[in-house]
Each structure stands twice: as structure tokens, then as C-alpha cells.
Motif scaffolding. Structure first.
Motif: not given
Length: 170
Positions: A104-113
Motif C-alpha cells: 500500500d502507498v501511505v502518508y506518514g508523519v515523521v515522529v523520530r529522526a
């Protein structure tokens, strides 16, 4: 940088060759062994932490069903994504019977980098891994829980729902 690596590694190679030569010719090798044990290529062993860019593998830290996502595109800019930025990714590993399936192609928010991010008060935030929370295209969470530490800087990016569901805020 390449010249530094080459000179540092070649000196290690010369030291190793010197110790082999001393052993073959019956010379004293105890001083050479201590030098070889303490010298190593520090530049090679260090990993350079950069932006989250295309083909970066990220850990998923919610209960949406995905385990690992590969970044397809950063929605921030040309360089890449940082803490609190949205990305588009492809699910590479997923749990069975989850809301999200493999491929699946999904959107995401980076919470740890893993890349350091400086704050206005002079402190720096850095994590050991890269992790995201999966959201839909409107920015609403798909999962109902967020695992692990989440930085306080997400408040500035208007991701308050992620902070509300997080176990631990750093």
C-alpha cells in the motif's frame, strides 16, 4: 573526506603489514600489536545522519498494521523530511489482519529522526532510529495508539493528535 579516509586506512594497512613483516623476521611485535589494536578507521565506523529521503526505510510506531515503510517522496522539499514532516511511503512489511497491507502507498508523519534538530533554546533532539506514524491524506491518524517516545516539537507542526496518543513525550 575521501583523502582523509584513504590516508587513515592506508596507515592502518601499513601498520598491519609492518607487524606481519616483524613476525616473519622474528622481530619484536608487541609494540606493533598495541598500535594496531588501538588504531581503526573511525570515519568508516561512524554513520552520517542525513535527511529522510527517497528509499529510506522507516519503522512504523503505531498500530495501523504496518511494520516497515520505505519513503517514496518527501512532501517538505528537495532535500528531504525532518521531524514533523509528511512523507509518502510504500509499506514493505505488515502484520496480518491489519488496516494497512503490504504494498500500500501511505502518508506518514515523521515522529523520530536520526538527524539532529536544533531547538530555539539551544538544545538538540536526536533519536536512534527513523520512525513514522501513518496518517491518511487529510492528516488524520489511521492507528489508535502511538508507541515509544515522541518529541515535543510536533506541537509546532500542528500534530496534536499524535502527541495526545503518545506514550512518552520527550
Amino acid at each position: 573526506m575521501a583523502a582523509f579516509l584513504r590516508s587513515k586506512c592506508s596507515s592502518v594497512g601499513r601498520t598491519l603489514m609492518g607487524s606481519i613483516g616483524n613476525i616473519l623476521y622474528g622481530g619484536v611485535n608487541s609494540s606493533v600489536e598495541t598500535v594496531v589494536g588501538s588504531s581503526r578507521c573511525d570515519a568508516i565506523s561512524q554513520q552520517i545522519r542525513t535527511f529522510i529521503q527517497m528509499r529510506t526505510n522507516l519503522k512504523v510506531v503505531d498500530n495501523s498494521g504496518a511494520k516497515r515503510v520505505m519513503c517514496i517522496q518527501s512532501l517538505r522539499g528537495k532535500k528531504g523530511a525532518r521531524l514533523g514532516d509528511m512523507i509518502i511511503g510504500s509499506v514493505k512489511e505488515a502484520q496480518p489482519r491489519g488496516k494497512v497491507k503490504k504494498g500500500d502507498v501511505v502518508y506518514g508523519v515523521v515522529v523520530r529522526a536520526a538527524m539532529k534538530k536544533g531547538c530555539s533554546d539551544g538544545s538538540e533532539v536526536q533519536f536512534d532510529d527513523n520512525a513514522i506514524v501513518i496518517v491518511n491524506n487529510k492528516g488524520e491518524l489511521i492507528g489508535t495508539r502511538v508507541f515509544g517516545p515522541v518529541p515535543h516539537e510536533l506541537r509546532k507542526k500542528k500534530h496534536l493528535k499524535i502527541l495526545a496518543l503518545a506514550e512518552h513525550i520527550v
